[in-house]
Design a protein around this motif. Structure first.
Motif, mmCIF file in Angstrom:
data_model
loop_
_atom_site.group_PDB
_atom_site.id
_atom_site.type_symbol
_atom_site.label_atom_id
_atom_site.label_comp_id
_atom_site.label_asym_id
_atom_site.label_seq_id
_atom_site.Cartn_x
_atom_site.Cartn_y
_atom_site.Cartn_z
ATOM 1 N N ASP A 56 -6.121 9.206 0.588
ATOM 2 C CA ASP A 56 -7.031 9.684 0.879
ATOM 3 C C ASP A 56 -7.659 9.515 2.503
ATOM 4 N N ARG B 291 -10.169 -3.057 0.215
ATOM 5 C CA ARG B 291 -10.990 -4.099 -0.799
ATOM 6 C C ARG B 291 -10.387 -5.164 -0.939
ATOM 7 N N LEU B 292 -8.948 -4.471 -1.185
ATOM 8 C CA LEU B 292 -7.898 -6.623 -1.719
ATOM 9 C C LEU B 292 -7.921 -6.781 -0.639
ATOM 10 N N ASP C 28 1.832 5.123 -2.874
ATOM 11 C CA ASP C 28 1.069 6.059 -3.540
ATOM 12 C C ASP C 28 2.415 6.878 -4.333
ATOM 13 N N ALA D 249 -1.442 -1.648 -3.790
ATOM 14 C CA ALA D 249 -3.129 -0.137 -3.664
ATOM 15 C C ALA D 249 -2.307 1.099 -3.825
ATOM 16 N N ALA E 12 -8.437 3.084 0.773
ATOM 17 C CA ALA E 12 -9.238 2.958 -0.132
ATOM 18 C C ALA E 12 -9.178 1.422 -0.872
ATOM 19 N N THR E 13 -8.313 1.549 -1.685
ATOM 20 C CA THR E 13 -8.215 0.869 -2.633
ATOM 21 C C THR E 13 -7.679 -1.297 -2.412
ATOM 22 N N ASP F 177 0.283 -7.692 -4.925
ATOM 23 C CA ASP F 177 -1.062 -6.693 -5.284
ATOM 24 C C ASP F 177 -0.310 -6.091 -4.566
ATOM 25 N N ASP G 155 -3.908 4.024 -2.833
ATOM 26 C CA ASP G 155 -4.907 4.467 -1.902
ATOM 27 C C ASP G 155 -5.685 3.557 -0.409
ATOM 28 N N VAL H 86 0.839 -0.857 -0.054
ATOM 29 C CA VAL H 86 0.253 -0.156 0.171
ATOM 30 C C VAL H 86 0.692 1.317 -0.373
#
Length: 227
Positions: free
Chosen positions: A57, A39-40, A9, A31, A35-36, A29, A33, A7
């Motif tokens: 975010d 979800r992941l 950016d 992400a 929120a992503t 994987d 931000d 995670v």
């Protein structure tokens, strides 16, 4: 295959992490931000999360708290924030480790391996299931701590450190041994990890954290648990 959720950016850092992780046969994987990331995490069920705190975010600490609402997945914070109070906030929220930027890729991978190892380790032997003191009780098999009749939340890293100490009552456990077993590093200049986590454990378990009764420091050498 061990799956890692990154995670972060910063695209260049994400690319470097993905390349290094995949070269070591991790599934990855990414992400950009919070929120992503959430979800992941729900969809992919990672084995470890590497998390930056400065997300576009939301604050990474809020992501840790959201994860801790439903999963015990190890969370390794990777952040430019160096203030001790910010580190403590992340650890209190449920992070298992904290690595400051810039960082060594080899050290990050060692910490990652240590986090995976902690989740794979077998529970303690049945005869060591309960550790009872006048102030708190530990159920090592269920990984549950209680104090004054109330549950005490401990992170996987805190549990691992505590288990080593309480299953060797009265024995001095060296800083080097604890660093190797819990974090996968042996450098003497990393003893600040131990100080932070021991302070966390004392605050959660000791009646007087500034004058510990059970979690004892042997200056310059290590720590011991006195029942």
């Amino acid at each position: 295959m061990t799956r890692v959720l990154v995670v972060e950016d910063d695209p260049q850092l994400v690319r470097a992490l993905v390349i290094n992780l995949r070269a070591r046969r991790y599934g990855v994987d990414a992400a950009p931000d919070g929120a992503t990331a959430l979800r992941l995490a729900a969809a992919r069920q990672p084995d470890v999360v590497i998390l930056d705190l400065g997300l576009p975010d939301t604050d990474g600490v809020d992501v840790i708290r959201a994860l801790r609402g439903w999963t015990r997945v190890p969370v390794l914070v990777l952040s430019a924030r160096r203030a001790s109070d910010e580190k403590v906030e992340a650890l209190d929220a449920g992070a298992d480790d904290y690595i400051t930027k810039p960082f060594s890729m080899n050290e990050l991978m060692a910490r990652l391996r240590a986090a995976v190892r902690r989740t794979e380790e077998a529970p303690p032997a049945t005869e060591m299931r309960l550790v009872e003191t006048d102030d708190f009780t530990l159920d090592l098999l269920a990984k549950k701590a209680t104090r004054a009749g109330r549950d005490v939340r401990l992170t996987p890293t805190e549990w691992h450190l505590l288990e080593i100490l309480v299953t060797n009552p009265g024995r001095l456990i060296t800083q080097r041994h604890l660093l190797q077993e819990v974090w996968g590093v042996v450098q003497g200049n990393k003893t600040n990890y131990l100080r932070v986590y021991m302070a966390q454990l004392r605050r959660k378990l000791e009646a007087d954290p500034s004058h510990p009764r059970y979690l004892i420091t042997e200056p310059g050498m290590g720590y011991r648990f006195e029942a």
